[in-house]
Design an enzyme around this catalytic site. Structure first.
Site, PDB file in Angstrom:
ATOM      1  N   THR A 110      -8.479   6.907  -3.115  1.00 53.23           N
ATOM      2  CA  THR A 110      -9.603   5.915  -3.012  1.00 53.23           C
ATOM      3  C   THR A 110     -10.468   7.337  -2.993  1.00 53.23           C
ATOM      4  O   THR A 110     -11.779   7.071  -3.641  1.00 53.23           O
ATOM      5  CB  THR A 110     -10.037   4.538  -2.859  1.00 53.23           C
ATOM      6  OG1 THR A 110      -9.678   5.510  -1.183  1.00 53.23           O
ATOM      7  CG2 THR A 110      -9.569   3.545  -2.597  1.00 53.23           C
ATOM      8  N   LYS A 149      -8.343  14.037   3.697  1.00 51.29           N
ATOM      9  CA  LYS A 149      -7.583  13.256   3.014  1.00 51.29           C
ATOM     10  C   LYS A 149      -7.149  12.942   4.936  1.00 51.29           C
ATOM     11  O   LYS A 149      -6.565  14.596   5.749  1.00 51.29           O
ATOM     12  CB  LYS A 149      -7.056  12.650   2.429  1.00 51.29           C
ATOM     13  CG  LYS A 149      -5.899  14.195   1.675  1.00 51.29           C
ATOM     14  CD  LYS A 149      -5.575  13.846   0.394  1.00 51.29           C
ATOM     15  CE  LYS A 149      -6.326  13.898  -0.726  1.00 51.29           C
ATOM     16  NZ  LYS A 149      -6.619  13.191  -1.647  1.00 51.29           N
ATOM     17  N   ARG A 150      -6.295  12.479   5.429  1.00 50.06           N
ATOM     18  CA  ARG A 150      -5.424  12.246   5.983  1.00 50.06           C
ATOM     19  C   ARG A 150      -4.439  13.438   6.115  1.00 50.06           C
ATOM     20  O   ARG A 150      -3.709  13.685   5.160  1.00 50.06           O
ATOM     21  CB  ARG A 150      -4.069  11.381   6.274  1.00 50.06           C
ATOM     22  CG  ARG A 150      -5.058   9.805   6.995  1.00 50.06           C
ATOM     23  CD  ARG A 150      -5.353  10.702   8.993  1.00 50.06           C
ATOM     24  NE  ARG A 150      -5.232  10.564   9.622  1.00 50.06           N
ATOM     25  CZ  ARG A 150      -4.460   9.121  10.034  1.00 50.06           C
ATOM     26  NH1 ARG A 150      -4.965   8.828  10.680  1.00 50.06           N
ATOM     27  NH2 ARG A 150      -3.216   9.472  11.704  1.00 50.06           N
ATOM     28  N   LYS A 178       1.225  14.540   1.209  1.00 45.73           N
ATOM     29  CA  LYS A 178      -0.199  15.079   0.401  1.00 45.73           C
ATOM     30  C   LYS A 178      -0.005  16.244  -0.027  1.00 45.73           C
ATOM     31  O   LYS A 178      -1.248  17.065  -0.557  1.00 45.73           O
ATOM     32  CB  LYS A 178      -1.737  13.987   1.365  1.00 45.73           C
ATOM     33  CG  LYS A 178      -1.601  13.209   1.658  1.00 45.73           C
ATOM     34  CD  LYS A 178      -2.606  12.710   2.510  1.00 45.73           C
ATOM     35  CE  LYS A 178      -3.027  11.119   2.471  1.00 45.73           C
ATOM     36  NZ  LYS A 178      -3.574   9.752   1.773  1.00 45.73           N
ATOM     37  N   HIS A 227       0.870  -1.059  -0.397  1.00 44.13           N
ATOM     38  CA  HIS A 227       0.043  -0.183  -0.178  1.00 44.13           C
ATOM     39  C   HIS A 227       0.799   1.532  -0.194  1.00 44.13           C
ATOM     40  O   HIS A 227       0.230   2.234   0.263  1.00 44.13           O
ATOM     41  CB  HIS A 227      -0.989   0.108   1.037  1.00 44.13           C
ATOM     42  CG  HIS A 227      -2.233  -0.417   0.811  1.00 44.13           C
ATOM     43  ND1 HIS A 227      -3.452  -0.548   0.213  1.00 44.13           N
ATOM     44  CD2 HIS A 227      -2.548  -2.037   1.413  1.00 44.13           C
ATOM     45  CE1 HIS A 227      -4.510  -1.494   0.753  1.00 44.13           C
ATOM     46  NE2 HIS A 227      -3.489  -2.559   1.282  1.00 44.13           N
ATOM     47  N   LYS A 266     -14.446   9.152  -4.961  1.00 45.71           N
ATOM     48  CA  LYS A 266     -15.767   9.242  -4.522  1.00 45.71           C
ATOM     49  C   LYS A 266     -15.837  10.234  -5.138  1.00 45.71           C
ATOM     50  O   LYS A 266     -17.330  10.293  -5.241  1.00 45.71           O
ATOM     51  CB  LYS A 266     -15.210   8.873  -3.476  1.00 45.71           C
ATOM     52  CG  LYS A 266     -14.543   7.991  -2.476  1.00 45.71           C
ATOM     53  CD  LYS A 266     -14.365   7.972  -0.596  1.00 45.71           C
ATOM     54  CE  LYS A 266     -14.169   6.483  -0.714  1.00 45.71           C
ATOM     55  NZ  LYS A 266     -12.973   6.193   0.510  1.00 45.71           N
TER      56      LYS A 266
END
Length: 843
Positions: free
Chosen positions: A677, A569-570, A575, A378, A681
């Site tokens: 993911t 998101k985290r 990110k 992952h 969405k």
């Protein structure tokens, strides 16, 4: 909460949820009243909203139980190959609405609850999220369970029943504060304790080599108590099981050590054993080498493998006597999927059981283990890879350490025979890493012990083959596969966006709910004016509803006609929430510079949790809230720009914000996000994506056409080239005036007047230690955001792009992902045949 629907609106609501028959409604009412009666204790004659929620949950659960029992009988009769999905995280969210949707009960429940003078949505809001995961990995596991049940696979999710899930996030004075998530405080109506299947798990002790074989003795025992949660498929009467283990001390725990009569102390010490399932480690993409975490990993693996072997041996419904004693057929009947390296101990544990307990010959046991296990990788971030100290294993799991050493020797002998004299290759490929502190590389253990290794998006799987596991790929290329992630369309379209699901069903029928590729049929309606209007109307309704929710819950007022620009998101440096912050500051400076100029109004929403020990992530949250404080209170800005931090982002909040979003931010540095993911969405819910060519964004751009996403910035090869050249943030800072202005403002305390040096660590990182090259993509990002503004000013052109994106999102269903796992890794075939419901005969 949203305003209640008028009677007229209720009657025409949501065709995809099915028309509620009068009999169904009456039956739900009767069952609800019966449960409410038993819920209320005799000295209370007034029901609370929570009582109503529990009565409804038990009513819905009644519809599950018969199907659950019948499904398990069906599996025992057919004896299919069983799939075991092992994960330390299952981020399930709420269960009530999902169960109603999958059983086709939602309209009947809605109508019955309405007739009783109650509001279904208000009752749904009472349920606690089951937050037994950190982010993408745990939510993926939840989507996969839904798809495996919907595809009729005999599948089981196995994990830990954490007493405390991912912490609740409070924002106090702009800083994240963590609060324990006591999600079981009021009980959990969806789980069933199964004490009859309680199992022992051993720790510590020593190993004895005897003529009869190897014995692991003098161990400490902890009991694993299973709790089962039903997992319903979509309208196919299949109900699979998620089994979560809770740690319990045995009755004699530590009593023998207290022969001085300190009975009280001995009983209190039971906590030591029971701490194993107390709390979820809140790190995402970061390895923390704590002994308690290793105990959790072995605990779930040891209990689960005993359960798997018991079920393999006795395949008669309700019978626990062994039917099979030979393990030759084990891989034909059992598939174990390792969700990242967290359950990697399945490999040495299965070897230990086969060799030490079942007396299978070593080489045969190794062949069985490899054919049974498969591993999903992952992440490629080095700090996320699990590397456990050998000394910790030696103390906690001495027999497993011996087995790992033996497996590693066998593996290195094989490599040495193929590459004689290549010592460097042996060092790179060893499961044991030498050094000051010897460590076990769990990813290497997973690769050598599995018959299949997969990444979770095409670009990620290529990086896995060409870089992370390059040597292993050269050795066994046939092992490596790609399985691009997906999301369940039941929760992420039907449940969270019924308005959109409804207008889609009107145009193309309901087949898309279980075959998302049918969304392709919407391509015919890209120029259909009434459909364009309908899609825009649904989005505006979702935005109004979310704006009302923010106002009620967070006392924040936002402009519902502004562009809803969302990054949830985290919080993590890779990110790049910081890139988003720099854009917000740049927009602010442009408005201040030219207040009379017309601007496209934007509401920038950023949400996500920072790991409690991750200093930089917590500083990023403080920066976001500080920027919002300045911008949102500046009279020059007014309604043109708002920056909102969405507190306590979780599954149930995602279900509200994603359908309301116009723009989805997926802006990680190319080559760092394995898949993502959230991006999927947003796409299926009609938001346009601004993103880098990273993770599944690449395949989203391929499906919809790159021109229908806002793609910007460096590609993987550009990042690699910049690494070779040497990234110098100062060059960008000096040459881009707007960037320099933004950084200077952060640095000078413009956004933190009471503590001017507050963000010195953030600025220092960006200028001198930024692994994720924020400045290198700044110019391209700002320019791309200008294109977003241009398109947003043309609502028809924007909505046409939205329709195209929805139409091209079919690939990103977890049903497609699971079908690929089933056929290409597990060797089973999905079934479209529904099991007969409990009220009909089985044959």
């Amino acid at each position: 909460m949203a305003a209640p629907l008028s009677d007229g609106d209720r009657r025409k609501q949501i065709s995809v949820r099915g028309i509620a028959g009068l009999g169904d409604v009456a039956e739900v009412r009767k069952s609800f009243n019966r449960h409410l009666h038993f819920t209320l204790v005799k000295d209370r004659n007034v029901a609370t909203p929570r009582d109503y929620y529990f009565a409804l949950a038990h009513t819905v659960r009644d519809h599950l139980v018969g199907r659950w029992i019948r499904t398990q009988q069906h599996y025992y009769e057919r004896d299919p190959k069983r799939i075991y999905y092992l994960s330390l995280e299952f981020y399930m969210g709420r269960t009530l609405q999902n169960t109603m949707v999958n059983l086709g009960l939602q309209n009947a429940c809605d109508e019955a609850i309405y007739q009783l003078g109650l509001d279904l949505e208000e009752l749904e809001e009472i349920e606690e999220d089951a937050g037994l995961g950190n982010g993408g990995l745990g939510r993926l596991a939840a989507c996969f369970l839904d798809s495996m049940a919907t595809l009729g696979l005999a599948a089981y999710g196995y994990g830990i029943r954490y007493e405390f899930g991912i912490f609740n996030q409070k924002i106090v004075d702009g800083w994240q504060v963590e609060e324990a998530d006591d999600w079981l405080r009021y009980g959990n109506p969806w789980e069933k304790a199964r004490p009859e299947y309680m199992l022992p798990v051993h720790f510590y002790g020593r190993v004895e080599h005897t003529p009869e074989g190897v014995k692991w003795i003098d161990t400490q025992v902890v009991l694993a108590m299973p709790y089962d949660t039903p997992v319903p498929g979509y309208k196919n009467n299949t109900v699979n099981t998620m089994r979560l283990w809770s740690a319990k001390a045995p009755n004699d725990f530590n009593l023998q050590e207290f022969n001085m009569g300190d009975y009280i102390e001995a009983v209190l010490d039971r906590n030591l054993a029971e701490n194993i399932s107390r709390v979820l480690y809140p790190n995402d993409n970061f390895f923390e080498g704590k002994e308690l975490r290793l105990k959790q990993e072995y605990f779930v693996v040891a209990a689960t493998l005993q359960d798997i072997i018991r079920r393999f041996k006795s395949s008669k419904f309700g019978c626990r006597d062994p039917v099979r004693t030979c393990f030759e057929t084990f891989p034909d009947k059992v598939a174990i999927q390792l969700n990242d390296t967290h359950p990697a101990l399945s490999i040495p544990e299965l070897m230990r059981i086969l060799v030490d307990v079942e007396k299978v010959e070593w080489d045969k046991a190794w062949e069985i283990t490899k054919r049974t296990c498969a591993y999903t990788n992952h992440t490629v971030l080095p700090e996320a890879l699990e590397r456990w100290p050998v000394s910790m294993f030696e103390k906690l799991l001495p027999r497993h350490l011996e087995i790992i050493y033996a497996l590693n020797q066998m593996h290195l002998d094989h490599v040495a025979a193929l590459y004689p004299g290549d010592i460097d290759r042996l060092r790179r490929m060893s499961v044991i890493e030498e050094g000051d502190c010897k460590r076990i590389n769990m990813a290497h253990l997973c690769v050598i012990g599995s018959h299949a290794v997969n990444g979770v998006a095409r670009i990620h799987s290529d990086i896995v083959k060409n870089s992370v596991f390059k040597d292993f790929y050269e050795l066994e290329p046939e092992k490596f596969q790609n399985k691009t992630n997906g999301i369940t369309p039941r929760r992420w379209l039907l449940l969270c966006n019924p308005g959109l699901a409804d207008i889609i069903a009107e145009k193309i029928g309901e087949g898309f709910i279980t075959d998302l590729s049918q969304l392709k049929k919407l391509m015919e309606f890209i120029d259909n004016e009434s459909f364009i209007r309908d899609v825009a109307k649904v989005k505006q309704e979702n935005k109004l509803k979310f704006a009302a929710y923010l106002e009620e819950q967070y006392k924040v007022k936002i402009n519902p006609v502004s562009m809803f620009d969302v990054q949830v998101k985290r919080i993590h440096e890779y990110k790049r929430q910081l890139l988003n912050c720099l854009h917000a500051i740049t927009l602010y400076n442009r408005i201040r510079c030219n207040p009379s100029k017309s601007f496209v109004p934007r509401t920038i929403m950023i949400g996500g949790k920072a790991a409690p020990g991750y200093h930089m992530a917590k500083m990023i949250i403080k920066l976001i809230t500080s920027i919002g404080e300045v911008i949102n209170n500046d009279p020059y800005v007014g309604d043109k720009l708002k920056v909102i931090f969405l507190e306590n982002y979780r599954v149930s909040l995602a279900e509200k914000v994603i359908p309301a979003a116009d723009l989805s931010q997926q802006i990680s540095t190319a080559g760092t996000e394995a898949s993502g993911t959230g991006n999927m969405k947003f796409m299926v819910n009609g938001a346009l994506t601004i993103g880098t060519m990273d993770g599944a964004n690449v395949e989203m751009a391929e499906e919809a056409g790159e021109e229908n996403l806002f793609i910007f910035g460096m590609r993987v090869e550009d990042v690699e080239a910049l690494d070779r050249k040497g990234y110098n943030a100062r060059e960008f800072y000096e040459s881009l005036p707007e960037l320099r202005q933004a950084i200077d403002q952060i640095s000078s305390g413009f956004f933190s007047p009471r503590d001017p040096s507050c963000f010195k660590d953030v600025v220092n990182m960006l200028m001198y230690h930024d692994r994720f090259k924020v400045f290198a993509d700044y110019e391209a990002y700002i320019k791309c955001q200008g294109q977003v503004d241009q398109l947003f000013m043309d609502p028809r052109a924007w909505t046409r792009k939205v329709i195209r994106n929805i139409a091209c999102s079919g690939k990103f269903s977890s049903d497609r992902t699971i079908t690929e796992y089933a056929r290409e890794i597990w060797g089973v075939e999905p079934s479209a045949t529904a099991i007969p419901p409990p009220n009909l005969p089985r044959n």
